[in-house]
Design a protein around this motif. Structure first.
Motif, PDB file in Angstrom:
ATOM      1  N   UNK A  34      58.911 -46.800  72.920  1.00 33.64           N
ATOM      2  CA  UNK A  34      58.828 -47.756  71.813  1.00 33.64           C
ATOM      3  C   UNK A  34      57.448 -47.728  71.167  1.00 33.64           C
ATOM      4  N   UNK A  35      56.379 -47.649  71.981  1.00 35.27           N
ATOM      5  CA  UNK A  35      55.034 -47.597  71.436  1.00 35.27           C
ATOM      6  C   UNK A  35      54.782 -46.306  70.676  1.00 35.27           C
ATOM      7  N   UNK A  36      55.295 -45.227  71.160  1.00 36.37           N
ATOM      8  CA  UNK A  36      55.132 -43.959  70.438  1.00 36.37           C
ATOM      9  C   UNK A  36      55.814 -44.019  69.080  1.00 36.37           C
ATOM     10  N   UNK A  37      56.974 -44.670  69.035  1.00 37.60           N
ATOM     11  CA  UNK A  37      57.647 -44.851  67.745  1.00 37.60           C
ATOM     12  C   UNK A  37      56.834 -45.755  66.819  1.00 37.60           C
ATOM     13  N   UNK A  38      56.243 -46.812  67.385  1.00 39.11           N
ATOM     14  CA  UNK A  38      55.398 -47.703  66.577  1.00 39.11           C
ATOM     15  C   UNK A  38      54.195 -46.956  66.013  1.00 39.11           C
ATOM     16  N   UNK A  39      53.608 -46.086  66.808  1.00 37.84           N
ATOM     17  CA  UNK A  39      52.465 -45.309  66.331  1.00 37.84           C
ATOM     18  C   UNK A  39      52.851 -44.405  65.162  1.00 37.84           C
ATOM     19  N   UNK A  40      54.011 -43.788  65.257  1.00 38.25           N
ATOM     20  CA  UNK A  40      54.472 -42.940  64.152  1.00 38.25           C
ATOM     21  C   UNK A  40      54.663 -43.758  62.879  1.00 38.25           C
TER      22      UNK A  40
END
Length: 410
Positions: free
Chosen positions: A166-172
């Motif tokens: 989820x955090x990796x998606x938020x970073x993108x």
């Protein structure tokens, strides 16, 4: 016309009217004041543009720091994932706990002082020393940790992996959101939309004590809209003087030039001795000086113009007083927001420090005693929220400072 001087062929008159004494200077003063009022209006539009530039810049700072905080939180989650895997496998958790502690402390030192990437944001390498205020018992517990005996749960690892995704998606998504702000900032400055932007990672405002008193005094002296209304009020007074002077007489001075031609049939006079002669001056051109006085007999027009200018001036005075009260109210509102932001910053900094210590202690307890992993995730989410709230509060405070500067006209 057929005159004694001959036949008139043409006439040229030049007349210059002179207004009453002081009229020309009054007109000049009125035009100057109106030009100065328009300049203050231009200053107001310029200040609005500068505020938009500052606001966009702070939004970019906010986004960059949000990315940095999210990356730091992602590093914490990956360290926790490593710890959960080691504990599940029954390995030595000492190094994993130290890695989590380092990741927890890094944003405190890195996000405030880092400038290692191209946008002025980034993280510095944090040391592995224990956090300030950490109890000696937790340090001894970390030094004595060994194999956890495979008492961890696979669900802990899976839950961490879900949050990491989820955090990796938020970073993108944050990287995508950065592009419109960069384009807007460059366009406000009249630059190419792809031009590089250097951002400062520091968010601390350096304001001297008592700045609000100085700003309020300067606000009432240099606000562009107040100055514009002041110049317009003086211009209305000059217009009233002009209307009064227009009711005075005007004097005109000029020259009249008439062209004549010789007229023989009427210019020859006979006598008894059959001799003929021509009158003197026949066919000569004539130059004549002229003077005229214009008396404004109908005076209601000028009195109405004076009354109109007076009413405009009175309306201008009421508008200026109303604007001054509104500016003072808005300034006090902004000042209250800045003081509230300062209080929140101090509170959040203390909460972040305590939450970091709590998270380190909870991680140590989880590694040694197998305490609740749900508690660690809850503390980690609180830490993320505190850091983001601190960032948002600082950015909001900087935007409020920019609003004050816009009101003052800096």
């Amino acid at each position: 016309m057929e005159l004694l001087m001959g036949n008139q062929r043409g006439e040229l008159s030049v007349m210059q009217m002179f207004p009453w004494f002081g009229m020309l200077k009054t007109q000049k003063d009125e035009a100057t004041l109106m030009a100065e009022a328009r300049y203050e209006e231009f200053r107001q539009q310029r200040n609005v543009l500068l505020y938009q530039v500052k606001e966009t810049y702070f939004q970019l700072q906010q986004l960059e720091n949000t990315i940095a905080i999210t990356k730091a939180n992602l590093e914490i989650l990956k360290s926790l994932e490593e710890l959960a895997i080691i504990r599940y496998q029954g390995g030595n958790t000492a190094d994993a706990v130290s890695s989590v502690s380092t990741a927890v402390r890094r944003p405190t030192r890195g996000a405030q002082n880092a400038s290692d990437d191209g946008m002025g944001m980034g993280g510095s390498t944090a040391s592995g020393a224990p956090a300030m205020g950490q109890s000696s018992s937790s340090s001894s517990a970390m030094s004595s940790m060994g194999s956890a005996g495979g008492s961890g749960k696979l669900t802990d690892v899976l839950r961490l992996q879900v949050q990491i995704k989820a955090l990796e998606s938020d970073l993108q998504q944050l990287e995508v959101d950065k592009r419109p702000l960069q384009v807007r900032f460059n366009q406000l400055l009249g630059r190419d939309k792809n031009e590089w932007i250097a951002l400062d990672s520091q968010l601390e405002s350096q304001k001297a004590y008592g700045w609000e008193v100085e700003m309020l005094e300067q606000l009432l002296l240099s606000n562009p809209m107040l100055l514009m209304l002041e110049k317009e009020g003086l211009a209305y007074q000059k217009q009233a003087e002009m209307a009064k002077l227009e009711g005075r007489p005007m004097v005109g001075l000029g020259l009249n030039y008439m062209v004549f031609s010789f007229r023989p049939e009427s210019g020859m006079v006979g006598h008894q001795d059959d001799m003929f002669y021509m009158p003197a001056g026949m066919g000569n051109n004539m130059v004549m000086g002229m003077a005229t006085v214009s008396l404004p007999i109908y005076r209601k027009k000028y009195k109405a113009m004076q009354a109109e200018s007076k009413l405009y001036w009175e309306a201008n005075e009421r508008q200026k007083e109303d604007l001054q009260r509104n500016l003072e109210t808005e300034f006090e509102t902004i000042l209250a927001s800045i003081k509230d932001a300062d209080r929140k910053v101090r509170l959040l900094e203390e909460q972040i420090e305590l939450t970091e210590q709590t998270l380190e202690l909870s991680v140590t307890a989880y590694a040694t005693e197998g305490s609740s992993f749900e508690e660690i995730l809850s503390i980690q989410r609180e830490l993320l929220d505190f850091r983001l709230n601190l960032l948002n509060t600082k950015i909001d405070r900087e935007i409020q400072f920019a609003r004050v500067e816009t009101l003052v006209g800096i």
